[in-house]
Design a protein around this motif. Structure first.
Motif, short mmCIF file in Angstrom:
data_model
loop_
_atom_site.label_atom_id
_atom_site.label_comp_id
_atom_site.label_asym_id
_atom_site.label_seq_id
_atom_site.Cartn_x
_atom_site.Cartn_y
_atom_site.Cartn_z
N GLY A 71 -48.46 87.10 104.75
CA GLY A 71 -48.58 86.65 103.36
C GLY A 71 -48.76 87.85 102.46
N PRO A 72 -48.57 87.67 101.17
CA PRO A 72 -48.65 88.82 100.27
C PRO A 72 -50.04 89.44 100.21
N ARG A 73 -51.06 88.68 100.53
CA ARG A 73 -52.43 89.22 100.46
C ARG A 73 -53.08 89.33 101.83
N ARG A 74 -52.26 89.27 102.88
CA ARG A 74 -52.78 89.38 104.25
C ARG A 74 -51.90 90.35 105.02
N GLN A 75 -52.48 91.00 106.01
CA GLN A 75 -51.68 91.86 106.87
C GLN A 75 -50.90 90.98 107.83
N ASP A 76 -49.65 91.35 108.08
CA ASP A 76 -48.84 90.63 109.04
C ASP A 76 -49.53 90.69 110.40
N ALA A 77 -49.44 89.61 111.16
CA ALA A 77 -50.10 89.59 112.46
C ALA A 77 -49.35 88.71 113.44
N VAL A 78 -49.37 89.15 114.68
CA VAL A 78 -48.98 88.28 115.79
C VAL A 78 -50.28 87.67 116.29
N LEU A 79 -50.29 86.35 116.42
CA LEU A 79 -51.50 85.63 116.80
C LEU A 79 -51.40 85.18 118.24
N LEU A 80 -52.48 85.37 118.98
CA LEU A 80 -52.60 84.85 120.34
C LEU A 80 -53.80 83.93 120.37
N TYR A 81 -53.63 82.75 120.99
CA TYR A 81 -54.75 81.80 121.07
C TYR A 81 -54.80 81.18 122.45
N GLU A 82 -56.01 81.12 122.99
CA GLU A 82 -56.24 80.44 124.26
C GLU A 82 -57.42 79.50 124.04
N THR A 92 -51.00 93.75 115.61
CA THR A 92 -49.91 94.24 114.79
C THR A 92 -48.62 94.05 115.58
N ALA A 93 -47.49 94.20 114.94
CA ALA A 93 -46.20 94.09 115.64
C ALA A 93 -46.10 95.16 116.72
N VAL A 94 -46.57 96.37 116.43
CA VAL A 94 -46.52 97.46 117.42
C VAL A 94 -47.40 97.12 118.62
N GLU A 95 -48.59 96.59 118.36
CA GLU A 95 -49.47 96.21 119.47
C GLU A 95 -48.86 95.08 120.30
N ALA A 96 -48.26 94.11 119.63
CA ALA A 96 -47.64 92.99 120.35
C ALA A 96 -46.50 93.49 121.23
N LEU A 97 -45.71 94.42 120.72
CA LEU A 97 -44.62 94.98 121.53
C LEU A 97 -45.17 95.78 122.71
N ALA A 98 -46.30 96.48 122.53
CA ALA A 98 -46.92 97.22 123.63
C ALA A 98 -47.41 96.25 124.71
N VAL A 99 -48.01 95.14 124.31
CA VAL A 99 -48.47 94.12 125.28
C VAL A 99 -47.26 93.53 126.00
N ALA A 100 -46.22 93.21 125.24
CA ALA A 100 -45.01 92.64 125.85
C ALA A 100 -44.40 93.61 126.86
N ALA A 101 -44.36 94.90 126.53
CA ALA A 101 -43.82 95.89 127.45
C ALA A 101 -44.69 96.01 128.70
N ALA A 102 -46.01 95.98 128.53
CA ALA A 102 -46.92 96.06 129.68
C ALA A 102 -46.75 94.84 130.58
N LEU A 103 -46.62 93.65 129.99
CA LEU A 103 -46.41 92.43 130.77
C LEU A 103 -45.09 92.48 131.51
N THR A 104 -44.05 92.95 130.84
CA THR A 104 -42.73 93.04 131.47
C THR A 104 -42.78 94.01 132.65
N LYS A 105 -43.46 95.15 132.46
CA LYS A 105 -43.58 96.15 133.53
C LYS A 105 -44.35 95.56 134.72
N ALA A 106 -45.45 94.88 134.45
CA ALA A 106 -46.26 94.28 135.52
C ALA A 106 -45.47 93.21 136.27
N ALA A 107 -44.76 92.37 135.53
CA ALA A 107 -43.96 91.31 136.17
C ALA A 107 -42.84 91.92 137.00
#
Ligand SMILES: [Zn+2]
Length: 115
Positions: A71-82, A92-107
């Motif tokens: 949103g215009p007054r919020r930082q963009d975010a990837v949300l994870l909920y359990e 952040t988008a960069v953090e989400a991509l780092a998690v995705a890369a780590a998961l892909t590598k582990a799998a």
């Protein structure tokens, strides 16, 4: 005129992101700080995790849910909920991509070891 006849003031429309699940500019929000775009949630069932009991005594499979918020007054975010632990993470988008890369590598390691 009664107070119920007075229109409630709302914030002017924002420009929605292409992935916004509403896409209406969020003019129904009273405060500009509440105007934000949300994507649809995507749920990934966690088959190795035990069922968890909710407050209504229902048993539920665990799942990891992912969405995007901006949103215009919020930082963009990837949300994870359990839900079983009420775990609510914002990345952040960069953090989400780092998690995705780590998961892909582990799998990939597991799949490579299965041969
Ligand atoms: Zn929007």
């Amino acid at each position: 005129m009664t107070t119920t006849d007075t229109p409630r003031p709302t914030a002017p429309a924002i420009v929605c992101r292409p992935w916004c699940s509403d896409g209406d500019g969020h003019t129904n929000e009273f405060l500009a700080d509440d105007q934000r775009c949300w994507s649809e949630w995507e749920a990934v069932p966690l088959s190795r995790m035990p069922l968890w009991e909710d407050i209504n005594r229902g048993w539920n499979p665990q799942k990891l849910e992912v969405a995007t918020e901006a949103g215009p007054r919020r930082q963009d975010a990837v949300l994870l909920y359990e839900g079983s632990r009420d775990l609510d993470l914002q990345l952040t988008a960069v953090e989400a991509l780092a998690v995705a890369a780590a998961l892909t590598k582990a799998a990939a390691r597991l799949m490579d070891g299965a041969r």
